[in-house]
Motif scaffolding. Structure first.
Motif, PDB file in Angstrom:
ATOM      1  N   SER A   1       6.141  -4.933   7.273  1.00  0.00           N
ATOM      2  CA  SER A   1       7.092  -3.752   7.252  1.00  0.00           C
ATOM      3  C   SER A   1       6.612  -2.607   6.612  1.00  0.00           C
ATOM      4  CB  SER A   1       8.510  -4.425   6.730  1.00  0.00           C
ATOM      5  OG  SER A   1       8.072  -4.805   5.332  1.00  0.00           O
ATOM      6  N   TYR A   2       7.444  -1.592   6.661  1.00  0.00           N
ATOM      7  CA  TYR A   2       7.140  -0.298   6.042  1.00  0.00           C
ATOM      8  C   TYR A   2       8.541   0.429   5.659  1.00  0.00           C
ATOM      9  CZ  TYR A   2       9.214   2.197  10.196  1.00  0.00           C
ATOM     10  OH  TYR A   2      10.120   2.783  10.699  1.00  0.00           O
ATOM     11  N   GLN A   3       8.318   1.083   4.498  1.00  0.00           N
ATOM     12  CA  GLN A   3       9.581   1.888   4.230  1.00  0.00           C
ATOM     13  C   GLN A   3       9.240   3.353   4.043  1.00  0.00           C
ATOM     14  OE1 GLN A   3      10.792  -0.170   0.511  1.00  0.00           O
ATOM     15  NE2 GLN A   3      12.673  -1.145   1.342  1.00  0.00           N
ATOM     16  N   LEU A   4      10.015   4.271   4.240  1.00  0.00           N
ATOM     17  CA  LEU A   4       9.757   5.384   3.829  1.00  0.00           C
ATOM     18  C   LEU A   4      10.746   5.867   2.926  1.00  0.00           C
ATOM     19  CD1 LEU A   4       9.188   7.006   7.464  1.00  0.00           C
ATOM     20  CD2 LEU A   4       7.504   6.331   5.847  1.00  0.00           C
ATOM     21  N   ILE A   5      10.358   6.467   1.701  1.00  0.00           N
ATOM     22  CA  ILE A   5      10.931   6.895   0.359  1.00  0.00           C
ATOM     23  C   ILE A   5      10.848   8.400   0.131  1.00  0.00           C
ATOM     24  CG2 ILE A   5      11.535   6.148  -1.911  1.00  0.00           C
ATOM     25  CD1 ILE A   5      10.401   3.428  -1.197  1.00  0.00           C
ATOM     26  N   SER A   6      11.907   9.085  -0.109  1.00  0.00           N
ATOM     27  CA  SER A   6      12.080  10.639  -0.614  1.00  0.00           C
ATOM     28  C   SER A   6      11.562  10.343  -2.025  1.00  0.00           C
ATOM     29  CB  SER A   6      13.168  11.052  -0.388  1.00  0.00           C
ATOM     30  OG  SER A   6      14.184  10.581  -1.329  1.00  0.00           O
ATOM     31  N   THR A   7      11.336  11.859  -2.669  1.00  0.00           N
ATOM     32  CA  THR A   7      11.028  11.816  -4.050  1.00  0.00           C
ATOM     33  C   THR A   7      12.204  11.544  -4.904  1.00  0.00           C
ATOM     34  OG1 THR A   7      11.410  14.084  -3.694  1.00  0.00           O
ATOM     35  CG2 THR A   7       9.220  13.713  -3.589  1.00  0.00           C
ATOM     36  N   ASP A   8      13.239  11.511  -4.306  1.00  0.00           N
ATOM     37  CA  ASP A   8      14.521  10.959  -5.133  1.00  0.00           C
ATOM     38  C   ASP A   8      14.563   9.491  -5.251  1.00  0.00           C
ATOM     39  OD1 ASP A   8      15.058  13.679  -5.654  1.00  0.00           O
ATOM     40  OD2 ASP A   8      16.229  14.040  -3.908  1.00  0.00           O
ATOM     41  N   GLY A   9      13.791   8.738  -4.411  1.00  0.00           N
ATOM     42  CA  GLY A   9      14.083   7.142  -4.160  1.00  0.00           C
ATOM     43  C   GLY A   9      14.820   6.891  -3.299  1.00  0.00           C
ATOM     44  N   GLU A  10      15.253   7.886  -2.298  1.00  0.00           N
ATOM     45  CA  GLU A  10      16.027   7.434  -1.165  1.00  0.00           C
ATOM     46  C   GLU A  10      15.330   6.951   0.027  1.00  0.00           C
ATOM     47  OE1 GLU A  10      18.737   9.687   2.323  1.00  0.00           O
ATOM     48  OE2 GLU A  10      17.861  10.780   0.627  1.00  0.00           O
ATOM     49  N   ILE A  11      15.826   5.741   0.373  1.00  0.00           N
ATOM     50  CA  ILE A  11      15.031   4.985   1.614  1.00  0.00           C
ATOM     51  C   ILE A  11      15.491   5.818   2.781  1.00  0.00           C
ATOM     52  CG2 ILE A  11      14.722   2.989   2.837  1.00  0.00           C
ATOM     53  CD1 ILE A  11      15.057   1.260   0.475  1.00  0.00           C
ATOM     54  N   ILE A  12      14.560   6.736   3.414  1.00  0.00           N
ATOM     55  CA  ILE A  12      14.673   7.359   4.548  1.00  0.00           C
ATOM     56  C   ILE A  12      14.715   6.554   5.755  1.00  0.00           C
ATOM     57  CG2 ILE A  12      13.881   9.163   5.953  1.00  0.00           C
ATOM     58  CD1 ILE A  12      12.501  10.182   3.348  1.00  0.00           C
ATOM     59  N   SER A  13      13.796   5.600   5.834  1.00  0.00           N
ATOM     60  CA  SER A  13      13.726   4.650   7.012  1.00  0.00           C
ATOM     61  C   SER A  13      13.061   3.270   6.690  1.00  0.00           C
ATOM     62  CB  SER A  13      13.119   5.524   8.287  1.00  0.00           C
ATOM     63  OG  SER A  13      12.911   4.527   9.182  1.00  0.00           O
ATOM     64  N   GLU A  14      13.349   2.387   7.268  1.00  0.00           N
ATOM     65  CA  GLU A  14      12.426   1.255   7.068  1.00  0.00           C
ATOM     66  C   GLU A  14      12.449   0.287   8.339  1.00  0.00           C
ATOM     67  OE1 GLU A  14      14.082  -1.138   4.005  1.00  0.00           O
ATOM     68  OE2 GLU A  14      16.081  -1.011   4.788  1.00  0.00           O
TER      69      GLU A  14
ATOM     70  N   ILE B   1       7.147  12.679   1.947  1.00  0.00           N
ATOM     71  CA  ILE B   1       7.661  11.354   2.009  1.00  0.00           C
ATOM     72  C   ILE B   1       6.514  10.427   1.624  1.00  0.00           C
ATOM     73  CG2 ILE B   1       8.447   9.679   4.029  1.00  0.00           C
ATOM     74  CD1 ILE B   1       9.369  12.379   5.287  1.00  0.00           C
ATOM     75  N   TYR B   2       7.361   9.569   1.031  1.00  0.00           N
ATOM     76  CA  TYR B   2       6.173   8.261   0.551  1.00  0.00           C
ATOM     77  C   TYR B   2       6.357   7.152   1.407  1.00  0.00           C
ATOM     78  CZ  TYR B   2       5.440  11.231  -3.378  1.00  0.00           C
ATOM     79  OH  TYR B   2       5.079  12.244  -4.552  1.00  0.00           O
ATOM     80  N   GLY B   3       5.271   6.480   1.751  1.00  0.00           N
ATOM     81  CA  GLY B   3       5.355   5.205   2.498  1.00  0.00           C
ATOM     82  C   GLY B   3       4.670   4.355   1.724  1.00  0.00           C
ATOM     83  N   VAL B   4       5.644   3.009   1.881  1.00  0.00           N
ATOM     84  CA  VAL B   4       5.252   1.852   1.044  1.00  0.00           C
ATOM     85  C   VAL B   4       5.022   0.864   2.270  1.00  0.00           C
ATOM     86  CG1 VAL B   4       6.025  -0.079  -0.416  1.00  0.00           C
ATOM     87  CG2 VAL B   4       6.507   2.449  -0.851  1.00  0.00           C
ATOM     88  N   LEU B   5       3.885   0.420   2.478  1.00  0.00           N
ATOM     89  CA  LEU B   5       3.376  -0.498   3.471  1.00  0.00           C
ATOM     90  C   LEU B   5       3.084  -1.963   3.207  1.00  0.00           C
ATOM     91  CD1 LEU B   5       0.813   1.882   5.529  1.00  0.00           C
ATOM     92  CD2 LEU B   5       3.390   1.892   5.499  1.00  0.00           C
TER      93      LEU B   5
ATOM     94  N   LYS C   1       0.950  -1.256  -0.095  1.00  0.00           N
ATOM     95  CA  LYS C   1      -0.095  -0.054  -0.017  1.00  0.00           C
ATOM     96  C   LYS C   1       0.901   1.222   0.039  1.00  0.00           C
ATOM     97  CE  LYS C   1      -3.476   2.411   2.776  1.00  0.00           C
ATOM     98  NZ  LYS C   1      -4.381   2.279   4.135  1.00  0.00           N
ATOM     99  N   GLU C   2       0.638   2.246  -0.941  1.00  0.00           N
ATOM    100  CA  GLU C   2       1.419   3.361  -0.942  1.00  0.00           C
ATOM    101  C   GLU C   2       0.459   4.460  -0.336  1.00  0.00           C
ATOM    102  OE1 GLU C   2       4.269   3.466  -4.694  1.00  0.00           O
ATOM    103  OE2 GLU C   2       2.245   3.144  -5.421  1.00  0.00           O
ATOM    104  N   MET C   3       1.377   5.372   0.450  1.00  0.00           N
ATOM    105  CA  MET C   3       0.632   6.536   0.855  1.00  0.00           C
ATOM    106  C   MET C   3       1.570   7.670   1.088  1.00  0.00           C
ATOM    107  SD  MET C   3       0.189   4.900   4.868  1.00  0.00           S
ATOM    108  CE  MET C   3      -0.534   6.619   5.563  1.00  0.00           C
ATOM    109  N   GLU C   4       1.126   8.726   1.327  1.00  0.00           N
ATOM    110  CA  GLU C   4       2.094  10.017   1.570  1.00  0.00           C
ATOM    111  C   GLU C   4       1.545  10.442   3.003  1.00  0.00           C
ATOM    112  OE1 GLU C   4       2.308  14.780   0.494  1.00  0.00           O
ATOM    113  OE2 GLU C   4       1.615  13.271  -1.080  1.00  0.00           O
ATOM    114  N   VAL C   5       3.197  10.261   3.793  1.00  0.00           N
ATOM    115  CA  VAL C   5       3.017  10.649   5.142  1.00  0.00           C
ATOM    116  C   VAL C   5       3.864  12.211   5.252  1.00  0.00           C
ATOM    117  CG1 VAL C   5       3.068   8.274   5.826  1.00  0.00           C
ATOM    118  CG2 VAL C   5       5.254   9.499   5.318  1.00  0.00           C
TER     119      VAL C   5
END
Length: 474
Positions: A353-366, A345-349, A315-319
């Motif tokens: 688990s979860y991943q937080l990704i920036s607009t540049d595709g960088e994984i900020i946190s997981e 910040i985009y969240g992929v749930l 599931k994709e969402m904006e956080v």
């Protein structure tokens, strides 16, 4: 034994004819004490107390079953053990009695402790063609890392053959639902042609009514389209329309989760559960008198083939982060360093688990989703107090298997007085420590202070033995 007529004759001779006890004894040819008893004593009826006999009343087994019943009485009904489960556990411990003996004891115990009544509701019997399935969630309890944890078990049953499949998940959201359905299809080796569900919010956005059909969520509809099955939504408050899976959820609970199994992780636990359910399909169908696995092989032919491409569940969402660099996920606040530095910040749930990704595709946190860490501590203080009352039944308690191995061995002293002292020592430590903390600091808190006697153990050698590879130990 004298009849009432004889007794009346004795009392008549004594009271109305003034005869002596010796005269009554000689005349009626009875013992002098018997004549004295019925002539002068009051004949008041007394309530007969019948003392129970048998191994469950005179040996340790009754105490063990009583402890189990008292423990289960504190739990919701769905978590209590059945008489069949208790009998199997007793036999594993050497009980020579039968299932019927245990049932009678349980019935007697419940009659003096509590009474439960259930209403009976009848429903119309439904016909079920092959390859049609029913789906539902059930909440079960497991022990994970020394604490209790509620898990969701997704159960799918095929009413035609009564074959059932189950998969354990951490939550009941749409990601878990779809991931669980994927695994259930894989276990079944195909896709049902129709699946009947209730009005679960993870799949249904608008409840079915008399005039309007149910509306499915976009995510569930895309999933159903990919696998090619048809969805049937039950009427509201009509559990009888999917009675097969309702019964199967209860069957799984009472046969595989009755005594709160220990779960190392979801993967290994689900593998073990799938094997147990496969073995369970070897029993005879309750109505058709044919083995369930034979009926399942016949029904399995009608299943749809699994698609070549696996369906990715996410599931994709904006956080958005607040001023404290926190985001909200699953109703929990998670601190993300420098989260405010990113405008979007985009969240992929995924289900776990979860991943937080920036607009540049960088994984900020997981990391793991917050509900993966939710647990309930075991109330060891209350349990130890119960064990002090019935120390001989302690090793048969439903909670014994959840103790760390060091603590089990520490309490397994052959002397009862020493057992009681060690229970008291643990009770005093539980005021300021939890069980995992006592286990982690075992040498400082318990081992070093234990008195030396013939039964003491070299704990360092014991831990070294436990750390050996399994193949070496065997």
């Amino acid at each position: 034994m004298l009849t009432i007529t004889d007794i009346n004759t004795i009392r008549n001779l004594r009271n109305n004819h003034d005869k002596s006890i010796q005269h009554i004894s000689n005349e009626l040819n009875i013992n002098w004490r018997t004549a004295k008893k019925y002539a002068d004593n009051d004949l008041i009826p007394k309530l007969k107390t019948r003392k129970k006999t048998g191994m469950l009343y005179t040996e340790k087994w009754g105490g063990i079953v009583a402890l189990w019943l008292s423990e289960d009485a504190k739990l919701p009904k769905k978590k209590r053990r059945t008489a069949e489960t208790m009998t199997a556990d007793l036999k594993a411990a050497g009980f020579p009695g039968s299932y019927r003996t245990v049932c009678i004891f349980i019935q007697d115990w419940k009659a003096t402790h509590y009474l439960e009544t259930q209403e009976d509701h009848g429903f119309e019997r439904l016909e079920h063609p092959p390859a049609e399935a029913q789906l539902n969630f059930g909440t079960m309890e497991v022990c994970h890392d020394g604490a209790f944890k509620d898990v969701k078990v997704l159960v799918m049953t095929f009413p035609f053959s009564n074959a059932g499949f189950a998969f354990t998940l951490p939550a009941e959201n749409q990601e878990c639902l779809l991931e669980g359905m994927k695994e259930l299809f894989r276990q079944a080796g195909g896709v049902p042609r129709k699946i009947r569900i209730d009005n679960m919010s993870t799949a249904v956005t608008q409840t079915k009514s008399r005039t309007e059909p149910a509306i499915l969520t976009d995510g569930f509809l895309r999933f159903a389209t990919h696998y090619g099955f048809e969805t049937q939504v039950c009427n509201p408050r009509s559990g009888n329309e999917k009675g097969s899976v309702e019964n199967k959820v209860g069957y799984v609970r009472y046969n595989f989760f009755s005594s709160t199994p220990i779960m190392k992780d979801f993967v290994s636990f689900n593998e073990a559960l799938a094997k147990e359910l496969a073995q369970d399909r070897e029993r005879i169908h309750y109505e058709k008198q044919v083995r369930i696995d034979e009926l399942w092989l016949t029904e399995k032919v009608d299943l749809l083939a699994l698609p070549d491409v696996d369906y990715p569940v996410f599931k994709e969402m904006e956080v958005k982060a607040n001023k404290y660099n926190e985001i909200k996920l699953d109703n929990e606040r998670i601190h993300i360093p420098r989260a405010r530095n990113y405008s979007i910040i985009y969240g992929v749930l995924r289900f776990d688990s979860y991943q937080l990704i920036s607009t540049d595709g960088e994984i900020i946190s997981e990391g793991l989703r917050p509900y993966m860490m939710k647990k309930r501590a075991i109330n060891w203080q209350a349990i130890f107090l119960d064990w002090r009352i019935k120390p001989r039944a302690m090793h048969y308690s439903r909670y014994w298997k959840y103790l760390p191995e060091r603590i089990k061995l520490f309490l397994s002293h052959p002397d009862w007085k020493e057992q009681d002292q060690r229970l008291n020592r643990l009770l005093s430590l539980l005021v300021t420590h939890d069980m995992s903390g006592i286990d982690a600091h075992f040498y400082d808190l318990l081992a070093a202070s234990s008195e030396k006697d013939a039964y003491d153990i070299d704990w360092y050698q014991y831990d070294a033995f436990l750390s050996l590879p399994e193949e070496v130990v065997n």
